[in-house]
Design a protein around this motif. Sequence first.
Motif, mmCIF file in Angstrom:
data_model
loop_
_atom_site.group_PDB
_atom_site.id
_atom_site.type_symbol
_atom_site.label_atom_id
_atom_site.label_comp_id
_atom_site.label_asym_id
_atom_site.label_seq_id
_atom_site.Cartn_x
_atom_site.Cartn_y
_atom_site.Cartn_z
ATOM 1 N N ASN A 38 0.737 -1.162 0.186
ATOM 2 C CA ASN A 38 -0.085 -0.135 -0.087
ATOM 3 C C ASN A 38 0.966 1.299 0.107
ATOM 4 O O ASN A 38 0.196 2.088 0.524
ATOM 5 N N ASN A 40 2.320 4.412 -2.091
ATOM 6 C CA ASN A 40 1.719 5.260 -3.230
ATOM 7 C C ASN A 40 2.886 5.553 -4.083
ATOM 8 O O ASN A 40 4.028 6.029 -3.678
ATOM 9 N N GLY A 49 -1.001 7.263 -11.495
ATOM 10 C CA GLY A 49 -0.517 6.561 -9.933
ATOM 11 C C GLY A 49 -0.815 5.170 -9.877
ATOM 12 O O GLY A 49 -1.323 4.584 -10.720
ATOM 13 N N THR A 51 -0.381 1.763 -6.731
ATOM 14 C CA THR A 51 -0.059 1.340 -5.414
ATOM 15 C C THR A 51 0.564 0.110 -5.088
ATOM 16 O O THR A 51 0.198 -0.978 -5.895
ATOM 17 N N SER A 72 4.022 7.181 1.696
ATOM 18 C CA SER A 72 3.117 6.503 2.455
ATOM 19 C C SER A 72 3.193 7.122 3.826
ATOM 20 O O SER A 72 4.070 7.625 4.337
ATOM 21 N N ASN A 187 -6.664 5.106 -10.824
ATOM 22 C CA ASN A 187 -5.539 4.665 -9.738
ATOM 23 C C ASN A 187 -5.333 6.040 -9.041
ATOM 24 O O ASN A 187 -4.912 6.017 -7.673
ATOM 25 N N LEU A 191 -5.933 6.801 -5.058
ATOM 26 C CA LEU A 191 -4.690 7.280 -4.104
ATOM 27 C C LEU A 191 -4.801 8.574 -3.508
ATOM 28 O O LEU A 191 -4.636 8.812 -2.299
#
Length: 251
Positions: A38, A40, A49, A51, A72, A187, A191
């Motif tokens: 997770n 970014n 983007g 993840t 993150s 995405n 995010l």
Amino acid sequence: MKYFVVFFFSIISIPAFSQIETISGTVVNDNTYLPLWNINVVNINLAKGATTDAKGYFEIQAKVSDTLLVSSIGFQSIKVTVTNDWIKNKTSKIRITEKAYALEEVVIPPYDLTGYLEVDSKLIPEKENYFYNIAGIAKRYESGESSPNAFNRVISSLMNPADMLYNFFGNKPKELRKLKELKKDENLRTLLQSKYDRETIYLLLSIDKKELAEILERCSYSETFAQTANDLQVLDAISGCYEEYKVLKKK
């Protein structure tokens, strides 16, 4: 003739270096070397983007010299430049470092509460702000002033070349085009809904903290919104203000 051949091959080689490719990478903890989930990853140049999954793996579109912001909660954000060897090898490993947190003093607001909900609800002052809707988001959000004043702000920007909003929208066509790309990349939108640090906004629009605050104020968004909205809401707010600006400028 020799110089012509060199020049010719120089020209035909340029597209190869600027071609958009799908590259991949793995993000790991700089101390443990374990993959991080997770995290970014944002391509600032293309407004794309991604993840990381449970194995720290991600894929994203990029070209040589693009800047990726890797961030993150709980980790130091870093900027990574896409290189020729990354494009060639299609993958790379990125290491990020955990932040060290210190406990801060908690300040309790000076309200003399009684413990009775009906009484206490009247003791806490309400903020006199308006609410508005951002396209594509169901929830309502707070604004400090009504739309007629927002209209006047944009008009004053058009009439006064020295105005900050006029200069921002007039001098950053490349950055503002990224707002259109932002609407196409689900995405990146997903995010940004979980981000509140404004790092991505600063890089996408090439502005700093002070400029962002002034842009939101000139577009008639409250200080509360500027402090509490997530990054997606802020970018959508600026995008809406920019669309108003373009319409009024044409008129």
